[in-house]
Design an enzyme around this catalytic site. Sequence first.
Site: not given
Ligand code: NAI
Length: 359
Positions: A55, A79, A91, A126, A161, A248
């Site tokens: 991160r 996990k 991490k 991350d 994911t 998110a």
């Molecule tokens: P990303 O950054 O591509 O998408 C996150 C989205 O959430 C963005 O479009 C953003 O505008 C939106 N967002 C921010 N605040 C918000 C709110 N209050 N209400 C609604 N939408 C909001 O992230 P990604 O990769 O899709 O990951 C999503 C979540 O899953 C994150 O928390 C991440 O840490 C977690 N995660 C992701 C993994 C992966 O492989 N990408 C693996 C494990 C966990």
Amino acid sequence: MQTMTISPAADALDIGDETLAGHERVLFCRDDESGLRAIIAIHDTTLGPGLGGTRFKAYPSDQDALHDVLRLSRGMTSKNAAAGLPFGGAKAVIIGDPRTAKTPELLRAYGRFVDSLEGRYVTAADLGTNSDDLDVIGEVTTHVTGRTAAAGGSGDSGPATALGVFSAMRAGAERQWDEGLKGRVVGVEGAGKVGGVLTRLLLDAGATVVVADPDPAARERVSAATGGAVQLAETLTGPELDVYAPCALGATVTVERARSFGARLVCGAANNQLPTPHEDAALHAAGILWVPDYVANAGGVIHLAGAERLRRSPEEVTADVRRIGDTAREILTRSAESGIPTGAAADEVVAARLAAARA
Ligand code: NAI
């Protein structure tokens, strides 16, 4: 390159509810030439080398950074164990604003610290880091996953994911409704790399999907990708949702919010979804089924580990990710049969796997 390994005796540091004593190794990294300051935390290597992302974040204080990395590395032990992977939990955090502090020199300096651990820690992306950064880190160490396909990596883990979340959600829906996800209204919070693909899978399964994202570009992308088949909103509201999928931010899952949405099932990709551990019991008492975050969102790490470390074929990786549904079923059944909250049931499964490996 300067390093300092601190021992559990340094437990007097104020790091909130986390402890150093529970971790195998914590490495503080400093490189004055590039300005790097980072912490690598290896929580538990009972099942194998520590695997977890890096991160990159501007923390209010070093204590906050330490607290975050300890909490996150402990989470990776759970996990990876729940996912049945031969990897332990670790991490890292790089302290600084990625928009201004991130340079190739700094990333390479960080990579040299990762390399100095000789494979006890394998890094990945991350928040604040991406596949391009991992390509640079990969110039100085082989202990890296998630590089771009051009650099020999397996790229974005978002689709894996999403498939894992979908498999876990289906397991939850089967417990709550006779027809599973078919005909249910699912609120997806966050239309990013995971939420976008999850939305497609849900539509294919016959669900109605409401997608909330404050970013108009993200809403536009998901609308275009689904041919306008979803309802769009800036924020999620109820009360007509059956399922709440937090994709998110962390700390968004409370009984109050789930109730206000009308949701009887909560399952999403975000890490550390509960603002406090007490929420696990509160959701259970309210009859709201929560699929624990680290169970549902392991598809990304299963993809990275399988494709890049375990020589699994793409078909095998997909099957491994889908098996998250079986793990979720096992945990939900354990919770139902013994009357304990789902988070506690998942922790029991993890503890049993670690104990078996130690024995
Ligand atoms: P990303 O950054 O591509 O998408 C996150 C989205 O959430 C963005 O479009 C953003 O505008 C939106 N967002 C921010 N605040 C918000 C709110 N209050 N209400 C609604 N939408 C909001 O992230 P990604 O990769 O899709 O990951 C999503 C979540 O899953 C994150 O928390 C991440 O840490 C977690 N995660 C992701 C993994 C992966 O492989 N990408 C693996 C494990 C966990």
